[in-house]
Design a protein around this motif. Structure first.
Motif, short mmCIF file in Angstrom:
data_model
loop_
_atom_site.label_atom_id
_atom_site.label_comp_id
_atom_site.label_asym_id
_atom_site.label_seq_id
_atom_site.Cartn_x
_atom_site.Cartn_y
_atom_site.Cartn_z
N ALA A 2 -7.85 4.12 -14.72
CA ALA A 2 -7.16 4.11 -13.43
C ALA A 2 -6.13 2.99 -13.39
N ARG A 3 -6.51 1.81 -13.86
CA ARG A 3 -5.54 0.69 -13.87
C ARG A 3 -4.33 1.02 -14.73
N GLN A 4 -4.58 1.65 -15.88
CA GLN A 4 -3.47 2.01 -16.77
C GLN A 4 -2.55 3.04 -16.12
N LYS A 5 -3.14 4.03 -15.45
CA LYS A 5 -2.34 5.04 -14.76
C LYS A 5 -1.52 4.43 -13.63
N LEU A 6 -2.14 3.50 -12.88
CA LEU A 6 -1.42 2.84 -11.79
C LEU A 6 -0.28 1.99 -12.35
N LEU A 7 -0.54 1.29 -13.43
CA LEU A 7 0.50 0.46 -14.05
C LEU A 7 1.67 1.33 -14.53
N LYS A 8 1.35 2.44 -15.19
CA LYS A 8 2.40 3.34 -15.69
C LYS A 8 3.22 3.90 -14.52
N CYS A 9 2.55 4.33 -13.47
CA CYS A 9 3.24 4.88 -12.30
C CYS A 9 4.15 3.84 -11.67
N LEU A 10 3.66 2.63 -11.52
CA LEU A 10 4.48 1.58 -10.92
C LEU A 10 5.65 1.21 -11.82
N LEU B 91 0.82 -1.20 0.00
CA LEU B 91 0.00 0.00 0.00
C LEU B 91 0.86 1.26 0.00
N GLU B 92 1.97 1.21 0.73
CA GLU B 92 2.86 2.37 0.75
C GLU B 92 3.47 2.63 -0.62
N ARG B 93 3.76 1.56 -1.38
CA ARG B 93 4.26 1.73 -2.74
C ARG B 93 3.20 2.30 -3.66
N LEU B 94 1.96 1.88 -3.43
CA LEU B 94 0.86 2.32 -4.29
C LEU B 94 0.39 3.73 -3.99
N LEU B 95 0.56 4.20 -2.77
CA LEU B 95 0.00 5.48 -2.36
C LEU B 95 0.36 6.64 -3.28
N PRO B 96 1.64 6.83 -3.65
CA PRO B 96 1.94 7.95 -4.55
C PRO B 96 1.22 7.81 -5.90
N CYS B 97 1.05 6.58 -6.35
CA CYS B 97 0.37 6.35 -7.62
C CYS B 97 -1.13 6.63 -7.49
N ILE B 98 -1.70 6.22 -6.37
CA ILE B 98 -3.12 6.47 -6.15
C ILE B 98 -3.40 7.96 -6.09
N ARG B 99 -2.48 8.72 -5.50
CA ARG B 99 -2.67 10.17 -5.39
C ARG B 99 -2.70 10.85 -6.76
N ARG B 100 -2.13 10.20 -7.79
CA ARG B 100 -2.15 10.76 -9.14
C ARG B 100 -3.49 10.57 -9.85
N LEU B 101 -4.31 9.67 -9.34
CA LEU B 101 -5.60 9.39 -9.97
C LEU B 101 -6.59 10.52 -9.71
N ALA B 102 -7.47 10.71 -10.68
CA ALA B 102 -8.59 11.64 -10.47
C ALA B 102 -9.47 11.05 -9.37
#
Length: 191
Positions: A167-175, A118-129
């Protein structure tokens, strides 16, 4: 549930193994009634919510479970959501002293590996609308169907699917920007 790993449990439920199904039902009923007792709600509501949770898990949940959390936590989360849906059907609210966020923290507190993921995902989640995150959260974490999400937000089901995909695509790109090369790397890093 005590005798099975998550993988065995899912496999047996998919095969319709009678003992596994009976144990799941007993677990859901016990969990729903415990939650209702803590909240000061009637036992009947817990039984109804357990039945709905069982049907939701057997229809979709066992096929959508992604092993990022423990299966018990996943089932508890679905049970709590079903209790809330039952309250909505009866046009009742949660008791004022209860916060859904607190309930989800108590019911499905992440283990150490989940917390790191979750800590790894948090910055990516913050980029989502905001709407993209709301759709993802309701679909993946709370177990709502696209139809239910569409009804809640007053949008078309196809729009829910588009928001979820974006959202999935944005999360994938961020990761991937964080150094994960494939979806397998991402899943390994989050588990």
């Amino acid at each position: 549930m005590e005798n099975y790993s998550d993988q065995e449990w899912i496999r047996l439920l998919k095969q319709g193994h009678e003992q596994a199904c009976d144990q799941l039902w007993a677990f859901l009923v016990s969990n729903a009634q415990t939650v209702c007792w803590r909240w000061g709600l009637d036992e009947y509501l817990g039984s109804e919510a357990a039945a709905e949770a069982y049907h939701r898990i057997m229809r979709r949940g066992i096929f959508q479970f992604d092993y990022r959390s423990q299966f018990r936590s996943y089932c508890r989360r679905i049970t709590v959501n079903e209790i809330c849906r039952e309250l909505q059907k009866q046009k009742r609210n949660l008791p004022a002293k209860i916060s859904l966020d607190e309930i989800h923290e108590q019911v499905a507190a992440p283990n150490v590996n989940e917390q790191a993921g979750l800590e790894r995902l948090l910055p990516c989640i913050r980029r989502l609308a905001a709407r993209e995150w709301d759709v993802c959260r309701k679909y993946y974490l709370e177990g709502y169907s696209p139809d239910e999400i569409a009804a809640q937000f007053g949008i078309a089901q196809n729009h829910v699917n588009v928001l979820n995909y974006r959202a999935r695509q944005k999360l994938l790109k961020c990761l991937q920007e964080q150094g994960y090369m494939s979806s397998d790397d991402i899943l390994d890093g989050l588990m």
